[in-house]
Design an enzyme around this catalytic site. Structure first.
Site, PDB file in Angstrom:
ATOM      1  N   ASN A 389     -78.156  68.676 -10.132  1.00 60.78           N
ATOM      2  CA  ASN A 389     -77.191  69.800  -9.474  1.00 60.78           C
ATOM      3  C   ASN A 389     -77.820  71.133  -9.516  1.00 60.78           C
ATOM      4  O   ASN A 389     -78.318  71.496  -8.179  1.00 60.78           O
ATOM      5  CB  ASN A 389     -75.830  69.862 -10.129  1.00 60.78           C
ATOM      6  CG  ASN A 389     -74.860  70.579  -9.373  1.00 60.78           C
ATOM      7  OD1 ASN A 389     -75.094  71.302  -8.523  1.00 60.78           O
ATOM      8  ND2 ASN A 389     -73.653  70.468  -9.915  1.00 60.78           N
ATOM      9  N   ASP A 390     -78.030  71.800 -10.275  1.00 59.03           N
ATOM     10  CA  ASP A 390     -78.605  73.195 -10.270  1.00 59.03           C
ATOM     11  C   ASP A 390     -79.968  73.261  -9.716  1.00 59.03           C
ATOM     12  O   ASP A 390     -80.220  74.205  -9.084  1.00 59.03           O
ATOM     13  CB  ASP A 390     -78.504  73.913 -11.581  1.00 59.03           C
ATOM     14  CG  ASP A 390     -77.032  73.988 -12.315  1.00 59.03           C
ATOM     15  OD1 ASP A 390     -76.054  74.043 -11.458  1.00 59.03           O
ATOM     16  OD2 ASP A 390     -77.063  73.797 -13.552  1.00 59.03           O
TER      17      ASP A 390
END
Lengths: 464, 102
Positions: A389-390
């Protein structure tokens, strides 16, 4: 001739093996032999210390030492061999804590023997403080990585509080040294104080930053070992400890650098503390997401020429590394070019993803590092983001207010199609929204990574 | 102050070692690819298990009648061994995976 068999000579050899070992650990081809060389050096140093000791020692003490080493070896070996690859970072933290505890205990015992010698007492107290902080801090880090303690806990004004606590510890140990006290009570107060500080130090730091913390505590333990070496005039403890202390510090900075954050920010910053709630960005992050299905993704992949897989910790949690390897082989067999794009901090530790995927026999050259793979995304038909995600959040490029702004990311948005597999829309570890999910080219494929990939494989097999 | 000067002249050798080792540590770790950060940290972790030598010395020097010292020493040796053995074995397991094929 006699010198050759002396303890000093053995310590010299051992010290050299640590340097060579660490050096070799820095290159993929020689890393394994480097580790073994250092282990061999450690073995001769331990055996030498026991068998070349000058002095009368009752046999039962030898027996006790032997039993302790035997138990430690069996447990250490079993745990290290049995633990799942996903649990590696926790384990490193755990072992680090053991070393710290050992250093602290040495200080506790030796304190009474050096009363009046203020420099030795200083060394001993230093070992007790650093060792205890390293121990309790590592245990908290372990609990955090383990998921037992998931949320950062912050007392009000925790930075100020922690720093005052640390100052109090220093002042208190200065008092013990200066007063020349031989009070065991004061020593134990210091010991428990340091243990408490270790807990307070790590508690407010977010789980995503644990690798940095472990690396830092690792160098602390090195320092504690070196202090022990200073106390005994023991060269191998001194060289080994300082070497790890200094190498560990550099490694800590290198890890911070990979995340583009200064160390002070990791320790004192409290990620996302500046009132950033993720929705403050002006780019209209609220939009519609597009859901897709397994069969659609299977068709899409079947007719692509180039697929890049971006694995994240979600893949590891779901134990989907074998499934993803099977998918990769299936696609390769159909003439599709498949690669893995590995972000330097993907997973819970730098290099964690490489280790996990290597375990499933993914070929080494299929794992592409960020700098090499970023220009390739524009020629890529499908990017398959699994549990990451990040590290693919465009906010790192676009949103100066975002806490991850400036972190190098994988530029997956340049690809023609982006498939994101997640369990839900929950934000990633940094706790911020990801505008990638609202991108026109992105389709979301919700579900557990392992289940989703397995059904993808089934679909693809039925297609040929 | 004089104590400090005494200390420095008495321990000159160790001070040399500390300073040189700091530079060696920095030199050895610089320019390592991110892929190897985890195994490297794990390997360094095993090396600071050298603290076990101190624990063994504590036991060897201990007064045989001092039960507290002996039991704390026992625990220290045990924990140190865990650090050394566990550290090296785990590192080896991580690195084993890099070696396959070419």
């Amino acid at each position: 001739m006699e010198y050759i068999f002396s303890l000093e000579f053995i310590y010299l050899i051992a010290s050299i093996t640590y340097i060579i070992g660490l050096k070799k650990l820095g290159h993929p081809e020689t890393a394994r032999s480097g580790n073994l060389i250092a282990a061999a050096g450690m073995t001769i140093a331990i055996l030498g210390t026991i068998f070349l000791y000058q002095g009368e020692v009752p046999t039962f003490i030898y027996t006790l030492i032997g039993v302790a080493i035997l138990i430690g070896t069996i447990i250490g070996w079993m745990v290290a061999k049995k633990v799942a690859m996903t649990k590696m970072p926790e384990l490193v933290s755990m072992f680090n804590g053991m070393g710290g505890a050992s250093a602290a205990l040495i200080g506790l015992i030796e304190f009474g023997h050096y009363t009046g010698n203020s420099l030795s007492i200083m060394t001993i107290l230093g070992g007790v403080i650093i060792g205890s902080v390293s121990f309790s801090g590592s245990m908290i880090a372990w609990a955090k990585l383990n998921g037992t303690l998931s949320k950062p806990l912050r007392l009000p004004k925790y930075n100020l509080l922690n720093n005052l606590f640390l100052l109090a510890l220093f002042a208190f140990s200065a008092y013990i040294v200066w007063s020349g006290s031989s009070s065991q009570l004061l020593l134990y107060v210091l010991f428990f104080g340091a243990l408490t500080y270790g807990i307070l130090f790590v508690l407010p730091i977010g789980g995503a930053d644990m690798p940095v913390v472990i690396s830092l505590l690792n160098s602390f333990t090195g320092l504690a070992a070196a202090l022990g070496g200073f106390l005994y005039g023991n060269m191998v403890m001194l060289t080994g400890g300082i070497l790890v202390g200094s190498a560990g510090t550099i490694l800590t900075f290198a890890m911070c650098h990979a995340m583009n954050r200064p160390l002070s920010n990791v320790i004192f910053g409290g990620f996302g503390d500046k009132g950033y709630d993720g929705s403050g960005s002006s780019s209209g992050i609220q939009g519609d997401i597009k859901k897709t299905t397994v069969s659609d993704v299977a068709i899409l992949m079947n007719y692509s020429q180039k697929v890049i897989i971006v694995p994240g910790y979600g893949l590891a949690v779901a134990q989907a590394q074998h499934a993803i390897h099977e998918l990769e082989q299936l696609l390769e067999k159909r003439g599709i070019d498949v690669k893995y794009a590995i972000h330097p901090v993907a997973g819970r530790m730098p290099g964690h993803m490489n280790v996990l995927l290597a375990e499933t026999n993914v070929e080494y050259d299929k794992l592409a590092e960020m700098e090499d793979v970023n220009p390739e995304f524009q020629n890529t038909d499908v990017v398959f983001v699994v549990g990451a995600n990040d590290v693919v959040n465009p906010a790192a490029h676009n949103d100066p207010k975002s806490p991850i702004y400036g972190m190098p990311i994988l530029d997956v948005e340049n690809a023609k199609q982006i498939i994101v597999n997640k369990r839900s829309m929950k934000p990633g570890y940094a706790g911020i929204e990801n505008e990638l999910f609202f991108n026109q080219k992105t389709s979301m494929l919700f579900g557990d990574a392992k289940g989703v990939i397995q059904s993808l494989i089934t679909e693809l097999k039925g297609m040929s | 102050m004089s104590e400090l000067i005494d200390f420095i002249s008495n321990n000159l050798e160790m001070i040399y070692i500390v300073i040189l080792m700091i530079f060696v540590g920095v030199e050895v770790i610089s320019h390592v690819p991110a892929v190897l950060h985890t195994p490297l940290m794990s390997g360094a972790n095993a090396i600071h298990g050298v603290v076990i030598i101190g624990a063994i010395l504590v036991m060897l020097n201990a007064d045989p009648n001092n039960i507290l010292a002996l039991s704390l020493g026992f625990v220290a040796v045990l924990l140190g061994t865990l650090n050394v053995v566990g550290g090296f074995v785990v590192t080896d397991r991580m690195l084993e995976m890099f070696k396959k094929k070419k």
